[in-house]
Design a protein around this motif. Sequence first.
Motif, short mmCIF file in Angstrom:
data_model
loop_
_atom_site.label_atom_id
_atom_site.label_comp_id
_atom_site.label_asym_id
_atom_site.label_seq_id
_atom_site.Cartn_x
_atom_site.Cartn_y
_atom_site.Cartn_z
N HIS A 158 -15.50 -4.85 1.76
CA HIS A 158 -15.92 -5.77 0.69
C HIS A 158 -15.03 -5.64 -0.54
N TYR A 159 -14.10 -4.70 -0.52
CA TYR A 159 -13.28 -4.44 -1.69
C TYR A 159 -11.95 -5.18 -1.66
N TYR A 160 -11.70 -5.96 -0.61
CA TYR A 160 -10.38 -6.56 -0.42
C TYR A 160 -9.93 -7.41 -1.61
N TRP A 161 -10.86 -8.15 -2.23
CA TRP A 161 -10.46 -9.13 -3.24
C TRP A 161 -11.07 -8.85 -4.61
N VAL A 162 -11.43 -7.62 -4.88
CA VAL A 162 -12.12 -7.34 -6.15
C VAL A 162 -11.30 -6.44 -7.07
N GLY A 163 -10.03 -6.22 -6.78
CA GLY A 163 -9.17 -5.52 -7.71
C GLY A 163 -9.15 -4.01 -7.58
N VAL A 164 -9.54 -3.48 -6.43
CA VAL A 164 -9.49 -2.03 -6.23
C VAL A 164 -8.14 -1.64 -5.62
N PRO A 165 -7.76 -0.35 -5.61
CA PRO A 165 -6.47 0.07 -5.05
C PRO A 165 -6.30 -0.34 -3.58
N THR A 166 -5.06 -0.55 -3.18
CA THR A 166 -4.78 -1.09 -1.84
C THR A 166 -5.11 -0.12 -0.72
N TYR A 167 -5.28 1.17 -1.00
CA TYR A 167 -5.57 2.10 0.10
C TYR A 167 -6.93 1.82 0.74
N TRP A 168 -7.77 1.04 0.04
CA TRP A 168 -9.06 0.67 0.63
C TRP A 168 -8.91 -0.30 1.79
N LEU A 169 -7.79 -1.02 1.85
CA LEU A 169 -7.60 -2.02 2.92
C LEU A 169 -7.62 -1.39 4.31
N PRO A 170 -6.77 -0.40 4.61
CA PRO A 170 -6.84 0.20 5.96
C PRO A 170 -8.12 0.97 6.20
N ILE A 171 -8.64 1.62 5.18
CA ILE A 171 -9.91 2.36 5.35
C ILE A 171 -11.03 1.40 5.72
N GLY A 172 -11.14 0.31 4.98
CA GLY A 172 -12.17 -0.68 5.28
C GLY A 172 -12.02 -1.30 6.65
N GLY A 173 -10.77 -1.60 7.04
CA GLY A 173 -10.53 -2.21 8.34
C GLY A 173 -10.89 -1.30 9.50
N VAL A 174 -10.42 -0.04 9.46
CA VAL A 174 -10.64 0.90 10.55
C VAL A 174 -12.13 1.22 10.72
#
Length: 260
Positions: free
Chosen positions: A239-255
């Motif tokens: 849920h953090y993809y488009w809310v301005g958080v650091p990019t390291y959340w992208l792979p964590i959220g996906g996996v």
Amino acid sequence: MRYQSQSVAYWYFAVAMVLFGLQLVFGLLSATKYIGPDPLLYILPFDVTKVIHTNLLIVWVLTGFMGATYWMIPEESRAELHSTKLAYVQLVLWTLMGVTAIIGYLFRYGTGNKLLEQPLPHKIVIVICMLIFLYNIGMTIRKAGRFTTTEAVLMIGFVSAALLYLPALLHYENYTVSIFYRWWTIHLWVEGVWMMIMGGFLAYLLIRLSGADREVMEKWLYVIVGLVFLAGILGTAHHYYWVGVPTYWLPIGGVFSALE
């Protein structure tokens, strides 16, 4: 029905089914607005019907959870509920909160925070209902002197749900911060602690209906709930993809969303 106090669960289920029916009505109404024409455009616009639809989902599911718990705990503890009167008081407060919230939404009375649109007075009533519920269940288990693993998982789930509702009571001026903490409640409910609650219910049902060995079932309950809860916590990042958080959340959220 082995214990008389379990009858309180029927009323919770009845209310849950009414709320579920209303959710379907407002969901279908919202869907038809995409097709048009919409004769109710100025009476029940889409933003109002959608708010009612999504909030009813949360309320009816929680109502069902509470009713199921009031049925299950006497069976597991082998004792009557601590207070059926408290359970009915809680249900009345809960129902009044839901009805007045829906009426408020019709007049645009809400916080505007998606899925947590309840105004502060209603949120306070929700907290009171949860405290009554936890007290009633906790006292039942304490008086019975029998505490099973299924009850433990169930209680951890409900206590965690209550704690994770706390961010919803606060107001954040920054929209990104508001969205960030909103998912602490919504996602960690739906894909976190609610999984613990459902795990407790499923273990109880499998033991009761299939005759599965309790010791074996409870060992698997630890494994399943642990995996789901861990994945649910880290999977919140999708849920953090488009809310301005650091990019390291992208792979964590996906996996971890995939693991969920």
